[in-house]
Design an enzyme around this catalytic site. Structure first.
Site, PDB file in Angstrom:
ATOM      1  N   HIS A 172       1.484   1.924  -5.471  1.00 13.42           N
ATOM      2  CA  HIS A 172       0.225   1.254  -5.868  1.00 13.42           C
ATOM      3  C   HIS A 172      -0.909   1.917  -5.891  1.00 13.42           C
ATOM      4  O   HIS A 172      -1.819   2.124  -6.802  1.00 13.42           O
ATOM      5  CB  HIS A 172      -0.068   0.270  -4.755  1.00 13.42           C
ATOM      6  CG  HIS A 172      -1.367  -0.709  -4.751  1.00 13.42           C
ATOM      7  ND1 HIS A 172      -1.953  -1.045  -5.245  1.00 13.42           N
ATOM      8  CD2 HIS A 172      -2.491   0.202  -3.548  1.00 13.42           C
ATOM      9  CE1 HIS A 172      -3.305  -1.614  -4.387  1.00 13.42           C
ATOM     10  NE2 HIS A 172      -3.610  -0.235  -3.475  1.00 13.42           N
ATOM     11  N   HIS A 213      -7.195   5.935  -2.267  1.00 14.97           N
ATOM     12  CA  HIS A 213      -8.047   5.591  -1.445  1.00 14.97           C
ATOM     13  C   HIS A 213      -6.768   4.643  -0.277  1.00 14.97           C
ATOM     14  O   HIS A 213      -7.536   4.747  -0.134  1.00 14.97           O
ATOM     15  CB  HIS A 213      -8.038   4.384  -2.557  1.00 14.97           C
ATOM     16  CG  HIS A 213      -7.045   2.979  -2.947  1.00 14.97           C
ATOM     17  ND1 HIS A 213      -6.188   3.427  -4.100  1.00 14.97           N
ATOM     18  CD2 HIS A 213      -7.224   1.894  -2.442  1.00 14.97           C
ATOM     19  CE1 HIS A 213      -5.074   2.229  -4.219  1.00 14.97           C
ATOM     20  NE2 HIS A 213      -6.171   1.182  -3.671  1.00 14.97           N
ATOM     21  N   ASP A 214      -5.847   4.905  -0.639  1.00 11.69           N
ATOM     22  CA  ASP A 214      -5.041   3.886   0.494  1.00 11.69           C
ATOM     23  C   ASP A 214      -4.308   5.186   1.133  1.00 11.69           C
ATOM     24  O   ASP A 214      -2.672   4.745   1.968  1.00 11.69           O
ATOM     25  CB  ASP A 214      -4.075   2.571  -0.018  1.00 11.69           C
ATOM     26  CG  ASP A 214      -5.359   1.746   0.165  1.00 11.69           C
ATOM     27  OD1 ASP A 214      -5.489   1.387   1.085  1.00 11.69           O
ATOM     28  OD2 ASP A 214      -4.508   0.486  -0.827  1.00 11.69           O
ATOM     29  N   HIS A 228       0.792  -1.202  -0.192  1.00  3.64           N
ATOM     30  CA  HIS A 228       0.095  -0.382  -0.005  1.00  3.64           C
ATOM     31  C   HIS A 228       0.857   0.876   0.212  1.00  3.64           C
ATOM     32  O   HIS A 228       0.553   1.995   1.328  1.00  3.64           O
ATOM     33  CB  HIS A 228      -0.681  -0.058   1.047  1.00  3.64           C
ATOM     34  CG  HIS A 228      -1.651  -0.982   0.991  1.00  3.64           C
ATOM     35  ND1 HIS A 228      -1.342  -1.806   2.090  1.00  3.64           N
ATOM     36  CD2 HIS A 228      -3.279  -1.510   0.297  1.00  3.64           C
ATOM     37  CE1 HIS A 228      -3.010  -3.356   1.852  1.00  3.64           C
ATOM     38  NE2 HIS A 228      -3.731  -2.378   0.941  1.00  3.64           N
TER      39      HIS A 228
END
Length: 160
Positions: free
Chosen positions: A31, A67-68, A27
């Protein structure tokens, strides 16, 4: 160009998002970029973009990149089991995804990072809704439910 985003604002936003990703084995920043690129390819090479507004597409791509964001490198299960601050803050419900969403929202509150600054109030509200939904949808404990929902929609579309 469509949303009149200043290049300096976009660069500052991307740089700040990148700085919030850690050197986790998975993550991490690479990514995030890969997920955004995959999202773009899905939009370009499927009928998905035809079902979305330009505001939705912009929000989806930004959400994919974020998103992460600030991922600590552990799982929701671990956070809940160890009663970590994030799990307690989010009542054991998708603590990571809720943190990623809140971190992104906080960045967008900063004028120099607000890539959605030119949007009117209803569009900004839509961006927020789409981004929250997209980021929360990355909670893998809900993945099969999302897959089933898509399969059901495809079946309904195919029968009409």
């Amino acid at each position: 160009r469509r949303f009149h985003v200043k290049e300096s604002t976009l660069q500052a936003f991307v740089a700040e998002v990148r700085s919030k990703y850690h050197a986790n084995p998975f993550h991490n920043w690479l990514h995030a970029v890969a997920v955004m690129q995959a999202s773009f390819l899905i939009l370009v090479h499927t009928r998905a973009a035809g079902m979305l507004s330009y505001v939705d597409i912009f929000a989806c791509l930004a959400a994919a990149l974020c998103h992460d964001i600030d991922h600590p490198g552990t799982s929701n299960g671990f956070l809940v089991a160890t009663e970590a601050k994030l799990a307690l803050l989010h009542n054991d419900d998708a603590p990571l995804e809720r943190h990623h969403s809140a971190t992104t929202a906080a960045l967008l509150q900063r004028k120099e990072l607000d890539i959605f600054a030119s949007l009117d109030a209803p569009s900004r509200k839509r961006v927020r809704k789409v981004m929250i939904g997209a980021i929360l949808a990355t909670d893998m404990s809900k993945h099969m439910g999302h897959i089933q929902s898509l399969a059901d929609r495809a079946a309904r579309a195919g029968s009409s």
